[in-house]
Scaffold this motif. Structure first.
Motif, PDB file in Angstrom:
ATOM      1  N   ALA A 255       0.856  -1.193   0.000  1.00  0.00           N
ATOM      2  CA  ALA A 255       0.000   0.000   0.000  1.00  0.00           C
ATOM      3  C   ALA A 255       0.890   1.240   0.000  1.00  0.00           C
ATOM      4  O   ALA A 255       2.045   1.204   0.447  1.00  0.00           O
TER       5      ALA A 255
ATOM      6  N   ALA B  94       0.743   5.559   0.752  1.00  0.00           N
ATOM      7  CA  ALA B  94       0.046   6.750   1.243  1.00  0.00           C
ATOM      8  C   ALA B  94       0.448   7.946   0.405  1.00  0.00           C
ATOM      9  O   ALA B  94       1.639   8.179   0.162  1.00  0.00           O
TER      10      ALA B  94
ATOM     11  N   ARG C 283       4.378  11.098   8.300  1.00  0.00           N
ATOM     12  CA  ARG C 283       4.425   9.955   7.393  1.00  0.00           C
ATOM     13  C   ARG C 283       5.842   9.686   6.900  1.00  0.00           C
ATOM     14  O   ARG C 283       6.216   8.533   6.660  1.00  0.00           O
TER      15      ARG C 283
ATOM     16  N   ASP D 214       7.476   6.186   7.602  1.00  0.00           N
ATOM     17  CA  ASP D 214       7.952   5.428   6.447  1.00  0.00           C
ATOM     18  C   ASP D 214       9.348   4.868   6.721  1.00  0.00           C
ATOM     19  O   ASP D 214       9.628   3.680   6.464  1.00  0.00           O
TER      20      ASP D 214
ATOM     21  N   THR E 104      -1.414   4.986   8.899  1.00  0.00           N
ATOM     22  CA  THR E 104      -2.661   5.251   8.180  1.00  0.00           C
ATOM     23  C   THR E 104      -2.397   5.574   6.716  1.00  0.00           C
ATOM     24  O   THR E 104      -1.536   6.401   6.402  1.00  0.00           O
ATOM     25  N   ILE E 105      -3.124   4.911   5.838  1.00  0.00           N
ATOM     26  CA  ILE E 105      -3.225   5.334   4.440  1.00  0.00           C
ATOM     27  C   ILE E 105      -4.393   6.308   4.368  1.00  0.00           C
ATOM     28  O   ILE E 105      -5.538   5.924   4.642  1.00  0.00           O
TER      29      ILE E 105
ATOM     30  N   GLY F 118      -4.791   7.174  -1.483  1.00  0.00           N
ATOM     31  CA  GLY F 118      -4.059   5.970  -1.120  1.00  0.00           C
ATOM     32  C   GLY F 118      -4.187   4.927  -2.205  1.00  0.00           C
ATOM     33  O   GLY F 118      -5.133   4.943  -2.998  1.00  0.00           O
TER      34      GLY F 118
ATOM     35  N   PHE G 262      -3.510   0.577  -3.197  1.00  0.00           N
ATOM     36  CA  PHE G 262      -3.364  -0.754  -2.612  1.00  0.00           C
ATOM     37  C   PHE G 262      -3.130  -1.776  -3.722  1.00  0.00           C
ATOM     38  O   PHE G 262      -3.628  -1.637  -4.845  1.00  0.00           O
TER      39      PHE G 262
ATOM     40  N   ASP H 241      -9.388   3.260   7.266  1.00  0.00           N
ATOM     41  CA  ASP H 241      -8.084   3.451   6.636  1.00  0.00           C
ATOM     42  C   ASP H 241      -6.949   3.062   7.581  1.00  0.00           C
ATOM     43  O   ASP H 241      -5.965   2.446   7.169  1.00  0.00           O
TER      44      ASP H 241
ATOM     45  N   THR I 288      -4.510  -0.372   7.200  1.00  0.00           N
ATOM     46  CA  THR I 288      -3.064  -0.155   7.175  1.00  0.00           C
ATOM     47  C   THR I 288      -2.374  -1.031   8.205  1.00  0.00           C
ATOM     48  O   THR I 288      -1.334  -1.657   7.923  1.00  0.00           O
TER      49      THR I 288
ATOM     50  N   VAL J  90       4.358  -0.594   3.728  1.00  0.00           N
ATOM     51  CA  VAL J  90       3.469   0.542   3.463  1.00  0.00           C
ATOM     52  C   VAL J  90       4.357   1.774   3.405  1.00  0.00           C
ATOM     53  O   VAL J  90       5.078   2.075   4.360  1.00  0.00           O
TER      54      VAL J  90
ATOM     55  N   TYR K  39       5.311   5.953   1.712  1.00  0.00           N
ATOM     56  CA  TYR K  39       4.764   7.298   1.509  1.00  0.00           C
ATOM     57  C   TYR K  39       5.305   7.879   0.210  1.00  0.00           C
ATOM     58  O   TYR K  39       6.527   7.907  -0.009  1.00  0.00           O
TER      59      TYR K  39
END
Length: 724
Positions: A467, A469, A497, A501, A508-509, A514, A516, A535, A539, A549, A551
């Motif tokens: 995912a 963000a 973020r 990261d 949170t996305i 966002g 996926f 969200d 995540t 996940v 950014y």
């Protein structure tokens, strides 16, 4: 009969009084109780009532000669004017300004060792704070006298203030030791012959209230700290005469007083002196009489409240210390790791994978009553530089949202209609209908720049990424609330973020922007309606399943932030409560192994500290600002608060620089910190109370204004430097 019934007027039912919901009432009560405790603490510590004025000596024409030439005990009770001296070979040791938790116990220990009695003229503030010491004084046979509540020079004040000083002191004595005292010593008093036309009326008035005024014959001048030998010499009477001797057990460093007292008592007892209380020396009934009934209970309640205020303040000070550590730690981490993130992602050779991602993408737009925004949203997607299909999932809208999209008749745009089932269900329906394996999700009030989708999906070149963000920005920042949220988005969300990261625990996305991987969504069961922050929930689930996940700072989306306090409250209440739900839902990650355990022992604590605990405690900074301004020390308080603000300003400026934003909105940062933070605090406190009381919070739809018309790129702002 029917006509009579038809003609009878209906008695209107009494209107129900609106009641404040418990989730609003409890935060208000907590805030009021906290403020009350702080006010009581400041009141008792005399920080607001302190009056250090001392009236210079004036004429003594109105003072009776027998007072000026008389002894240290002055009796003006019942209209009489009498002066009394202490008999020979008797000394009344008096200690002013206590009780002090450091020096009073040492003074009492010395007196007990020498079997000597004394009189302690205590202030109401110190008695309220240290009632156990007053109880010890009474239990060991000493006499306690009143030295006012806050130690002001009473010659400056009215009889009403004098009555207040006396009554508050008696209340404290009743609560501390269950007594009432008829002995009184005016602050800043001296010898009887120093009585003047300003202090004499006070003595007369106090006598009319039933008090015996006690000044002194000998001043040891221990308050000057002249040395032990000098204190003993100053305090020693001549020729075997009796005397009232002035010493102090509070008001500063009294180690010389304690040392001198031990030698002084030994020396004078060997010379045949007896150390007695005032009433013992004068062979009169004790000045300390027991109180009972309502007066006793009022005193007990007072002492309890004072102790509670001190405990609450102590807890708040500890909370302030924790807040300071958390805030500074968060800022330090953000500054360090955000810089690392920016340098890494902006290197010319930086790539997510061997090849760029060019495959088509499905963009899901869940929409519920988005008639004012949906056309702008869809048209912004049509300018995308990346191949996409757009699926607008109309979740039972009643304002014609689906019809507006259908009427646009745009290529690669499909409208999916369903009965209202909530945002998670709408997103899952969209995932099921999507043609492609990469899924972009956005809100119905958000607009994308042409490059947003392309930038958002590039991290999927790394097969470990599940995912991504995006960089959500406030599009309607022309108003004050919008400007404050703009600061929050740039500093509080996007700078965070970058940090998360690097730490690989992105919490949170954002729903506004966002992306996926379909396989990742399927592995964790898709979007869940278990929480109000779907969200954050998804995540955390992806982290626990082992997916990365990340950014993508260049994937900018412009969203419509709430424009009213009520709308902002509703949104943040849902976010806060939903985040708590997600943390609780994934709590087992703390004890698991593998990727889930790593997230549980790194991500969950950080999210809990920085997103739940720190915001809850952060308003303590402003609370103590107000406390310091009211009670002091004012200059130090303002300096400390400005220091915190300076740190925040540096972090905010750095965040704006990283996002290439103009710094102009930061001019409102001080006001944002004072007002906006308090609103967020109350919202978070309300979320805590809702969670602890087992309350349920429904999804709250925000009223859209259609304030984000097009991406900034359409307003000749396509250069990397964004406008404020």
């Amino acid at each position: 009969m029917a006509s009579r019934l038809r003609g009878r007027r209906r008695t209107p039912s009494p209107a129900r009084r609106p009641r404040l919901p418990l989730r609003y009432l409890l935060p208000v009560l907590v805030l009021c109780a906290t403020l009350a405790m702080l006010m009581l603490r400041g009141y008792v510590h005399s920080e607001i009532l302190a009056d250090h004025r001392i009236r210079p000596e004036s004429a003594h024409d109105q003072v009776p000669a027998k007072i000026l030439d008389g002894g240290p005990v002055i009796d003006t009770r019942g209209g009489a004017v009498t002066s009394l001296r202490i008999p020979d070979h008797r000394i009344v040791l008096t200690f002013d300004d206590g009780p002090d938790p450091t020096w009073t116990p040492k003074v009492l220990d010395v007196l007990k060792r020498h079997h000597a009695h004394a009189v302690f003229f205590v202030t109401g503030t110190m008695t309220s704070r240290h009632p156990d010491l007053v109880r010890r004084m009474v239990a060991e046979g000493h006499e306690v006298g009143v030295h006012t509540f806050g130690h002001p020079d009473l010659s400056y004040h009215s009889t009403r203030r004098i009555d207040w000083e006396l009554s508050q002191s008696q209340l404290a004595l009743a609560g501390a030791a269950g007594i009432r005292s008829s002995l009184f010593r005016p602050p800043y008093s001296s010898f009887a012959d120093a009585m003047d036309d300003r202090s004499w009326p006070v003595t007369e008035y106090v006598g009319s209230r039933g008090y015996l005024t006690v000044v002194d014959d000998i001043d040891s001048e221990d308050w000057r700290r002249p040395g032990v030998a000098r204190i003993i010499r100053n305090a020693t009477p001549h020729g075997g005469k009796g005397a009232v001797v002035l010493m102090h057990d509070s008001g500063g460093d009294r180690h010389q007083t304690v040392q001198a007292l031990d030698r002084y008592l030994s020396r004078l007892q060997q010379q045949g002196y007896a150390f007695q209380t005032v009433t013992e020396a004068l062979k009169a009934p004790s000045a300390d009489t027991p109180v009972s009934g309502l007066d006793r209970w009022k005193g007990k309640v007072w002492i309890f409240l004072v102790r509670a205020a001190d405990d609450v303040t102590g807890a708040l000070v500890a909370g302030l210390a924790v807040t300071g550590v958390l805030v500074l730690a968060r800022f330090a981490l953000m500054l360090l790791l955000a810089g690392v993130h920016a340098r890494r992602t902006r290197r010319p050779d930086f790539r997510w994978g061997e090849e760029s991602v060019t495959e088509p993408v499905s963009v899901l737009v869940p929409a519920y009553n988005e008639a004012k925004c949906i056309e702008n949203t869809v048209r912004s997607l049509m300018r995308s530089e990346h191949p996409i299909e757009v699926l607008v999932v109309d979740d039972g809208s009643t304002d014609g949202t689906a019809g507006i999209v259908a009427a646009l008749d745009l290529p690669n745009v499909r409208v999916i209609r369903q009965a209202n089932a909530g945002k998670p269900a709408a997103l899952n329906r969209g995932v099921a209908e999507a043609r492609y394996d990469l899924i972009v999700m956005m809100d119905g009030d958000t607009v994308f720049e042409p490059s947003t989708v392309r930038e958002l999906v590039q991290p999927f070149a790394d097969p470990r990424v599940g995912a991504v963000a995006g960089n959500a920005k406030v599009g309607n920042k022309h108003r004050l609330i919008g400007a404050w949220q703009h600061i929050e988005y740039v500093m509080g969300f996007n700078l965070d973020r970058r940090m998360y990261d690097i730490l690989r625990c992105m919490p949170t996305i954002p729903g506004a922007v966002g992306a996926f991987r379909r396989a990742a969504l399927h592995r964790v069961g898709g979007m869940s309606d278990d929480t109000l922050a779907e969200d954050t929930d998804i995540t955390m689930a992806l982290h626990r399943d082992g997916w990365r996940v990340v950014y993508a700072e260049r994937a900018r989306a412009w969203t419509e932030a709430p424009e009213s306090v009520q709308q902002l409250w509703s949104q943040r209440y849902r976010w806060s409560y939903g985040t708590m739900q997600a943390i609780w839902k994934h709590r087992r990650a703390l004890f698991e192994r593998g990727p889930s355990g790593r997230f549980g022992r790194v991500g969950l604590p950080l999210v809990s500290l920085f997103m739940v605990l720190a915001p809850l405690l952060a308003p303590l900074i402003d609370l103590f600002l107000v406390y310091g301004l009211v009670f002091g020390p004012t200059v130090k308080t303002i300096g400390a608060w400005c220091g915190v603000l300076a740190v925040q300003a540096v972090c905010a400026a750095y965040a704006f620089a990283l996002d290439r934003e103009r710094l102009t909105p930061l001019l409102s940062l001080p006001l944002q910190q004072i007002l906006y933070r308090q609103l967020m605090y109350v919202v978070l406190l309300q979320s805590w109370i809702t969670a602890l009381t087992g309350g349920r919070l429904r999804w709250q739809k925000l009223r859209r204004m259609g304030g984000v018309a097009a991406p900034p790129a359409e307003r000749n702002l396509s250069s990397p430097l964004r406008t404020g």
